[in-house]
Write a protein that holds these residues in place. Structure first.
Motif, PDB file in Angstrom:
ATOM      1  N   ASP A  39       0.823  -1.214   0.000  1.00 11.58           N
ATOM      2  CA  ASP A  39       0.000   0.000   0.000  1.00 11.58           C
ATOM      3  C   ASP A  39       0.857   1.264   0.000  1.00 11.58           C
ATOM      4  OD1 ASP A  39      -2.502  -1.344   0.106  1.00 11.58           O
ATOM      5  OD2 ASP A  39      -2.143  -1.761   2.224  1.00 11.58           O
ATOM      6  N   LEU A  40       2.056   1.167   0.557  1.00 12.99           N
ATOM      7  CA  LEU A  40       2.946   2.317   0.676  1.00 12.99           C
ATOM      8  C   LEU A  40       4.369   1.910   0.331  1.00 12.99           C
ATOM      9  CD1 LEU A  40       1.719   3.835   4.037  1.00 12.99           C
ATOM     10  CD2 LEU A  40       2.100   5.195   1.987  1.00 12.99           C
ATOM     11  N   THR A  83      -3.309  13.141  -2.521  1.00 11.22           N
ATOM     12  CA  THR A  83      -4.209  14.277  -2.343  1.00 11.22           C
ATOM     13  C   THR A  83      -4.256  14.663  -0.865  1.00 11.22           C
ATOM     14  OG1 THR A  83      -6.112  12.806  -2.085  1.00 11.22           O
ATOM     15  CG2 THR A  83      -5.619  13.579  -4.310  1.00 11.22           C
ATOM     16  N   GLY A  84      -5.025  15.715  -0.561  1.00  6.48           N
ATOM     17  CA  GLY A  84      -5.222  16.126   0.819  1.00  6.48           C
ATOM     18  C   GLY A  84      -4.469  17.395   1.161  1.00  6.48           C
ATOM     19  N   LYS A 128      -5.739   2.333  -0.789  1.00  6.23           N
ATOM     20  CA  LYS A 128      -5.234   3.631  -1.255  1.00  6.23           C
ATOM     21  C   LYS A 128      -5.631   4.779  -0.328  1.00  6.23           C
ATOM     22  CE  LYS A 128      -5.316   2.264  -6.132  1.00  6.23           C
ATOM     23  NZ  LYS A 128      -5.909   2.531  -7.456  1.00  6.23           N
ATOM     24  N   ALA A 129      -6.859   4.771   0.142  1.00  8.86           N
ATOM     25  CA  ALA A 129      -7.324   5.878   0.991  1.00  8.86           C
ATOM     26  C   ALA A 129      -6.523   5.927   2.288  1.00  8.86           C
ATOM     27  CB  ALA A 129      -8.809   5.725   1.286  1.00  8.86           C
ATOM     28  N   PHE A 145      -2.078   8.172   5.548  1.00  2.82           N
ATOM     29  CA  PHE A 145      -0.793   7.952   6.221  1.00  2.82           C
ATOM     30  C   PHE A 145       0.237   8.980   5.767  1.00  2.82           C
ATOM     31  CE2 PHE A 145       3.473   6.295   6.406  1.00  2.82           C
ATOM     32  CZ  PHE A 145       3.556   5.746   7.671  1.00  2.82           C
ATOM     33  N   ILE A 146       0.306   9.233   4.455  1.00  2.00           N
ATOM     34  CA  ILE A 146       1.279  10.201   3.934  1.00  2.00           C
ATOM     35  C   ILE A 146       1.005  11.592   4.490  1.00  2.00           C
ATOM     36  CG2 ILE A 146       1.953  11.431   1.820  1.00  2.00           C
ATOM     37  CD1 ILE A 146       1.885   8.720   0.380  1.00  2.00           C
ATOM     38  N   ASN A 147      -0.256  11.975   4.557  1.00  2.15           N
ATOM     39  CA  ASN A 147      -0.602  13.280   5.132  1.00  2.15           C
ATOM     40  C   ASN A 147      -0.231  13.349   6.614  1.00  2.15           C
ATOM     41  OD1 ASN A 147      -2.256  15.356   3.320  1.00  2.15           O
ATOM     42  ND2 ASN A 147      -2.730  13.287   2.607  1.00  2.15           N
TER      43      ASN A 147
END
Length: 391
Positions: free
Chosen positions: A52-53, A72-73, A280-281, A286-288
């Protein structure tokens, strides 16, 4: 999924723990030996077995955008525009930086420079050559190069040559879309010839030199300068903290009238989401999370010490080490811009081929025009296979 050298870090593990505590989500870690990571990663993404990452080196030559899901975000409003420019294609953002920027430039011995009467910064190629000649006359090796690591020969080229594309961005576009070969550009060929001219000032045994040898020479003053990333300051400090404080850090150019403090658009840690990821969501969230100030600093903490450098995000800063502060002070005092090094100006879809080879071939004696033509033949083949525009 990430390579062993990154995933083993205490800061990474602490950040993952913080994420699990904050969200209730659980993370399964897949750790791959560094030398196998790129092949394993590409195989998994090609066989619909993607994680996923991903932790990886930033840059579309490392992972093409068509393998990745746009991010995104809130991060989109927070990322520095210069960074966003090299991680965005067609307005979509694909790779989130998860480490501070490093400057790439010249470490120099301030006491040796003072003795030689050399004033910094050296703002032109001509000023640099004049300084190097003074150092030679003193019996000091002007440039140290840890040639055992083949990438080190790239640094004067990537840093000093950035002026060619900074002054003429259209040239970068022409080369990376196959409208012009590097050897057929007079200004690019001149830059490369200037790069090769530096061989006169490099220790003759540079191919057998490793970083500890160059490091000791810089600290002792038998070597005056070295091209190396600023994050290496900690190594000098461990060797001799008092002598390390007498080293400076400055930008470099091979040009006549342009100098910038350069940083790499690639070769820094990033996170991204494979296009065939199953969550994905959650990966996007997690990235944000990971790129918020406290989590970013935690992620980059090693042995209890936070990482240092230029933050890739507009809403927070991180600390600067001695080399980075030296560069920052010089930038401010001389109105020197900060900009990506040479490769940062090329089209993000362009595949470099074996860039290292033509650089090291020139250092070994191959004529610059021939080395550039050999590089062209190599990267044209790679870009044709990748269906890059113009190839």
């Amino acid at each position: 999924m990430g390579p062993t050298s990154w995933m083993a870090g205490s800061g990474v593990q602490d950040m993952l723990t913080a994420y699990e505590a904050a969200t209730g989500n659980k993370i399964k870690q897949e750790v791959v030996p560094d030398d196998q990571y790129l092949n394993v990663m590409k195989t998994k993404m090609s066989t619909n077995d993607a994680p996923d990452l991903l932790f990886h080196n930033k840059g579309f030559n490392y992972i093409p955008a068509n393998f990745l899901e746009p991010i995104t975000g809130p991060i989109l409003d927070r990322i520095d525009p210069t960074v966003a420019a090299v991680t965005t294609i067609d307005g979509k953002f694909y790779q989130a930086p998860v480490a501070p920027h490093s400057f790439y430039g010249i470490i120099y011995n301030t006491e040796v420079f003072d003795k030689a009467g050399i004033k910094v910064p050296l703002k032109t190629y001509q000023e640099f050559i004049a300084a190097a000649d003074k150092l030679l006359a003193m019996g000091v090796t002007p440039l140290g190069l840890a040639g055992k690591s083949t990438w080190t020969a790239n640094q004067p080229y990537l840093v000093g040559g950035a002026y060619v594309f900074a002054k003429n961005p259209e040239l970068a576009k022409q080369i990376s879309t196959n409208k012009l070969k590097p050897a057929d550009s007079p200004e690019y060929l001149e830059m490369v010839n200037r790069y090769v001219s530096l061989k006169k000032y490099i220790a003759k045994d540079y191919l057998s030199s490793d970083q500890p040898i160059i490091q000791k020479g810089l600290l002792d003053g038998t070597i005056a300068m070295e091209f190396y990333p600023d994050v290496t300051y900690g190594d000098f400090e461990k060797e001799d903290a008092a002598k390390a404080e007498k080293l400076g850090y400055m930008p470099f150019t091979l040009g006549d009238d342009y100098i910038a403090a350069t940083f790499p658009p690639t070769d820094e840690a990033a996170m991204s989401i494979p296009v065939n990821a199953k969550h994905k969501a959650e990966a996007n969230d997690f990235i944000n999370f990971a790129t918020q100030k406290d989590n970013f600093i935690l992620l980059n903490t090693k042995d209890g010490t936070p990482g240092s450098g230029i933050s890739p995000y507009k809403d927070f800063t991180v600390g600067l080490n001695h080399f980075q502060q030296s560069m920052a002070d010089m930038i401010a005092a001389n109105n020197i811009p900060a900009a990506p090094f040479l490769l940062g100006y090329l089209d993000p879809n362009f595949q470099l081929g074996d860039f290292n080879k033509h650089v090291n071939d020139m250092m070994a004696g191959k004529a610059p025009a021939q080395a550039l033509d050999d590089w062209y033949k190599d990267y044209a083949k790679v870009n044709k296979a990748a269906k890059t525009e113009g190839f």
